[in-house]
Write an enzyme that holds these catalytic residues in place. Structure first.
Site, PDB file in Angstrom:
ATOM      1  N   LYS A  83      31.368  27.485  20.360  1.00 41.94           N
ATOM      2  CA  LYS A  83      31.120  28.854  19.587  1.00 41.94           C
ATOM      3  C   LYS A  83      32.364  29.093  18.750  1.00 41.94           C
ATOM      4  O   LYS A  83      31.917  29.654  17.486  1.00 41.94           O
ATOM      5  CB  LYS A  83      31.524  29.884  20.726  1.00 41.94           C
ATOM      6  CG  LYS A  83      31.654  31.435  20.458  1.00 41.94           C
ATOM      7  CD  LYS A  83      32.241  32.063  21.563  1.00 41.94           C
ATOM      8  CE  LYS A  83      32.636  33.501  21.007  1.00 41.94           C
ATOM      9  NZ  LYS A  83      32.916  34.792  22.064  1.00 41.94           N
ATOM     10  N   LYS A 125      42.691  32.791  14.993  1.00 42.74           N
ATOM     11  CA  LYS A 125      42.475  32.069  16.151  1.00 42.74           C
ATOM     12  C   LYS A 125      41.205  31.170  15.831  1.00 42.74           C
ATOM     13  O   LYS A 125      41.317  30.134  16.294  1.00 42.74           O
ATOM     14  CB  LYS A 125      41.469  33.334  17.181  1.00 42.74           C
ATOM     15  CG  LYS A 125      40.385  32.791  17.952  1.00 42.74           C
ATOM     16  CD  LYS A 125      41.296  32.778  19.450  1.00 42.74           C
ATOM     17  CE  LYS A 125      40.289  31.926  20.407  1.00 42.74           C
ATOM     18  NZ  LYS A 125      40.603  31.554  21.654  1.00 42.74           N
ATOM     19  N   THR A 143      36.792  37.001  21.304  1.00 47.35           N
ATOM     20  CA  THR A 143      36.867  36.258  20.159  1.00 47.35           C
ATOM     21  C   THR A 143      35.445  36.329  19.438  1.00 47.35           C
ATOM     22  O   THR A 143      34.282  36.158  20.080  1.00 47.35           O
ATOM     23  CB  THR A 143      36.760  34.781  20.776  1.00 47.35           C
ATOM     24  OG1 THR A 143      38.002  34.237  21.342  1.00 47.35           O
ATOM     25  CG2 THR A 143      36.812  33.921  19.305  1.00 47.35           C
ATOM     26  N   LEU A 184      34.846  40.889  25.611  1.00 48.17           N
ATOM     27  CA  LEU A 184      33.383  40.723  25.834  1.00 48.17           C
ATOM     28  C   LEU A 184      32.903  39.435  25.222  1.00 48.17           C
ATOM     29  O   LEU A 184      33.678  38.718  24.276  1.00 48.17           O
ATOM     30  CB  LEU A 184      32.744  41.868  24.914  1.00 48.17           C
ATOM     31  CG  LEU A 184      33.136  43.038  25.659  1.00 48.17           C
ATOM     32  CD1 LEU A 184      32.879  44.303  24.640  1.00 48.17           C
ATOM     33  CD2 LEU A 184      31.976  43.477  26.683  1.00 48.17           C
ATOM     34  N   PRO A 185      31.743  38.937  25.380  1.00 43.54           N
ATOM     35  CA  PRO A 185      31.357  37.562  24.683  1.00 43.54           C
ATOM     36  C   PRO A 185      31.271  37.400  23.494  1.00 43.54           C
ATOM     37  O   PRO A 185      31.808  36.375  22.708  1.00 43.54           O
ATOM     38  CB  PRO A 185      29.882  37.519  25.367  1.00 43.54           C
ATOM     39  CG  PRO A 185      29.707  38.486  26.379  1.00 43.54           C
ATOM     40  CD  PRO A 185      30.576  39.598  26.110  1.00 43.54           C
TER      41      PRO A 185
HETATM   42  P1  NAD Z   1      32.417  36.145  30.445  1.00 43.95           P
HETATM   43  O1  NAD Z   1      30.990  35.682  30.041  1.00 43.95           O
HETATM   44  O2  NAD Z   1      32.923  35.504  31.586  1.00 43.95           O
HETATM   45  O3  NAD Z   1      32.795  37.679  30.317  1.00 43.95           O
HETATM   46  C1  NAD Z   1      32.267  38.679  29.439  1.00 43.95           C
HETATM   47  C2  NAD Z   1      31.942  39.889  30.308  1.00 43.95           C
HETATM   48  O4  NAD Z   1      31.597  41.045  29.685  1.00 43.95           O
HETATM   49  C3  NAD Z   1      30.881  39.599  31.461  1.00 43.95           C
HETATM   50  O5  NAD Z   1      31.162  39.938  32.666  1.00 43.95           O
HETATM   51  C4  NAD Z   1      29.725  40.559  30.839  1.00 43.95           C
HETATM   52  O6  NAD Z   1      28.773  41.034  31.895  1.00 43.95           O
HETATM   53  C5  NAD Z   1      30.579  41.718  30.194  1.00 43.95           C
HETATM   54  N1  NAD Z   1      29.737  42.557  29.539  1.00 43.95           N
HETATM   55  C6  NAD Z   1      28.765  42.096  28.344  1.00 43.95           C
HETATM   56  N2  NAD Z   1      28.234  43.106  27.773  1.00 43.95           N
HETATM   57  C7  NAD Z   1      28.892  44.137  28.112  1.00 43.95           C
HETATM   58  C8  NAD Z   1      28.724  45.488  28.249  1.00 43.95           C
HETATM   59  N3  NAD Z   1      27.929  45.940  26.888  1.00 43.95           N
HETATM   60  N4  NAD Z   1      29.427  46.492  28.764  1.00 43.95           N
HETATM   61  C9  NAD Z   1      30.058  45.961  29.723  1.00 43.95           C
HETATM   62  N5  NAD Z   1      30.325  44.531  29.753  1.00 43.95           N
HETATM   63  C10 NAD Z   1      29.765  43.802  29.159  1.00 43.95           C
HETATM   64  O7  NAD Z   1      33.136  35.502  29.280  1.00 43.95           O
HETATM   65  P2  NAD Z   1      34.949  35.112  29.189  1.00 43.95           P
HETATM   66  O8  NAD Z   1      34.735  33.942  29.337  1.00 43.95           O
HETATM   67  O9  NAD Z   1      35.714  36.208  29.774  1.00 43.95           O
HETATM   68  O10 NAD Z   1      35.102  35.536  27.554  1.00 43.95           O
HETATM   69  C11 NAD Z   1      35.423  36.610  27.020  1.00 43.95           C
HETATM   70  C12 NAD Z   1      35.907  36.536  25.536  1.00 43.95           C
HETATM   71  O11 NAD Z   1      37.168  35.683  25.552  1.00 43.95           O
HETATM   72  C13 NAD Z   1      34.691  35.687  24.712  1.00 43.95           C
HETATM   73  O12 NAD Z   1      34.837  36.272  23.390  1.00 43.95           O
HETATM   74  C14 NAD Z   1      35.417  34.278  24.831  1.00 43.95           C
HETATM   75  O13 NAD Z   1      35.051  33.540  23.554  1.00 43.95           O
HETATM   76  C15 NAD Z   1      37.164  34.486  24.742  1.00 43.95           C
HETATM   77  N6  NAD Z   1      37.996  33.568  25.298  1.00 43.95           N
HETATM   78  C16 NAD Z   1      37.588  32.894  26.323  1.00 43.95           C
HETATM   79  C17 NAD Z   1      38.321  31.712  26.993  1.00 43.95           C
HETATM   80  C18 NAD Z   1      37.988  31.120  28.202  1.00 43.95           C
HETATM   81  O14 NAD Z   1      38.560  30.151  28.347  1.00 43.95           O
HETATM   82  N7  NAD Z   1      37.255  31.520  29.055  1.00 43.95           N
HETATM   83  C19 NAD Z   1      39.478  31.414  26.187  1.00 43.95           C
HETATM   84  C20 NAD Z   1      39.807  32.237  25.024  1.00 43.95           C
HETATM   85  C21 NAD Z   1      38.880  33.287  24.662  1.00 43.95           C
END
Ligand code: NAD
Length: 310
Positions: free
Chosen positions: A244, A169, A94, A65-66
């Site tokens: 972030k 992390k 994260t 999740l975000p």
């Molecule tokens: P994203 O925004 O693409 O995905 C998050 C998903 O969570 C979305 O599809 C959203 O609709 C869903 N969501 C939010 N609230 C919800 C709820 N209450 N119930 C169900 N679904 C819900 O984000 P991402 O890029 O996939 O990143 C996710 C996590 O991974 C973050 O914490 C980010 O910091 C971490 N991360 C991302 C990357 C990257 O390169 N994108 C790398 C390492 C870590």
């Protein structure tokens, strides 16, 4: 094979859930976005109507999740008390260390085992099943979680007790953010002093200035291995996500009274680049464009003059 409730099917979670399904697990998936849910279904997951439905009868619950508030809402509203107490709860998002520790304590009080397991590696690693997981939790919780994490990654490391995964992390990414800026300003200075960037790379990568931001992820196009710099800084790790993580690191530093001047300055510079100069969606190495003046040449707002404190 196990039954897994997977919540959060965005850029990262989509690929991770698909890899679990590919490994033969029964993946019950949920996301607030109908489009994300539909894509997960096409990739072998079974869509659920709610997070609570996804975790019913699960052996493992995985969330991606975000931010901390989404993790708190999902665990307190739809997981704790809804998933069987034998299920291992794994949060891969994260988030801040404090929320991770609070949620694990609440889950433990309700009879669950839970770990924080943030990842290193971006969207390509999530798709390819080559993520690195840094895991915080008890030894037994780690062992129970590792079986599932191994299907999504190339390395699963036990960092310590609850919250230790998040701590590892953000410490790693604070170092990465600061070292990238140092690498960018060094190349900008080298060039202004008349050094050829490739020649400087060849020297510094064998000398004591050597670091990952330079040798594996060089911010200068055409120098070193292929990196986002060679694709106009598209793809890779977005500056918004680096910002972030730097904010989470500063919050954590404040909570334990740690002095982190380089981390704080990196946070200021990424705030300027991502939020004021429109660089949020670019790879984080694109901050070199703010430092070497090329951003200004492209018509964007000017960077701070040399020596000005921002
Ligand atoms: P994203 O925004 O693409 O995905 C998050 C998903 O969570 C979305 O599809 C959203 O609709 C869903 N969501 C939010 N609230 C919800 C709820 N209450 N119930 C169900 N679904 C819900 O984000 P991402 O890029 O996939 O990143 C996710 C996590 O991974 C973050 O914490 C980010 O910091 C971490 N991360 C991302 C990357 C990257 O390169 N994108 C790398 C390492 C870590």
């Amino acid at each position: 094979m196990a039954r897994i409730g997977f919540i959060g099917l965005g850029n990262m979670g989509g690929g991770m859930a698909a890899n679990l399904a590919k490994a033969g697990h029964d993946v019950r998936a949920f996301d607030l976005s109908a489009a994300a849910l539909e894509k997960a279904q096409e990739r072998g997951c079974l869509p659920a109507a709610s997070a609570a439905e996804a975790v019913e009868g699960a052996d493992a619950v995985i969330t991606m999740l975000p931010a901390g508030r989404h993790v708190r809402d999902v665990y307190e509203g739809s997981v704790i008390g809804k998933a069987p107490t034998g299920a291992i709860l794994i949060d891969c998002s994260t988030i801040d260390v404090a929320t991770a520790r609070e949620e694990i304590a609440k889950a433990q009080a309700a009879g669950y085992r839970m770990v924080d397991a943030p990842v290193s590696g971006g969207i390509a690693a999530a798709e390819g099943g080559t993520l690195t997981f840094m895991v915080g939790g008890t030894e037994t919780a780690f062992e129970q979680a590792a079986v599932f994490l191994e299907a999504m990654g190339k390395a699963v490391i036990h960092a310590g007790g609850p919250g230790a995964g998040q701590a590892a992390k953000i410490c790693n990414n604070m170092l990465l953010g600061a070292s990238m800026i140092a690498t960018c300003e060094t190349f900008a200075l080298a060039q202004k002093l008349g050094l050829d960037p490739q020649t400087f790379f060849d020297i510094a990568s064998k000398a004591s200035g050597q670091n990952w931001s330079m040798t594996s992820y060089c911010p200068v196009p055409g120098v070193g291995p292929e990196t986002p710099a060679d694709r106009d800084y598209e793809g890779g790790f977005a500056a918004a996500l680096m910002l972030k993580d730097l904010r989470l690191a500063m919050e954590a530093a404040q909570s334990v009274d740690a002095y982190t001047p380089m981390g704080a300055h990196a946070e200021e510079l990424y705030t300027r680049f991502a939020e004021r100069l429109g660089g949020a969606g670019k790879d984080f190495s694109a901050i070199i464009k703010m430092i070497d003046d090329s951003w200004r040449a492209e018509g964007a707002a000017p960077p701070p003059p040399p020596g000005v404190k921002i």
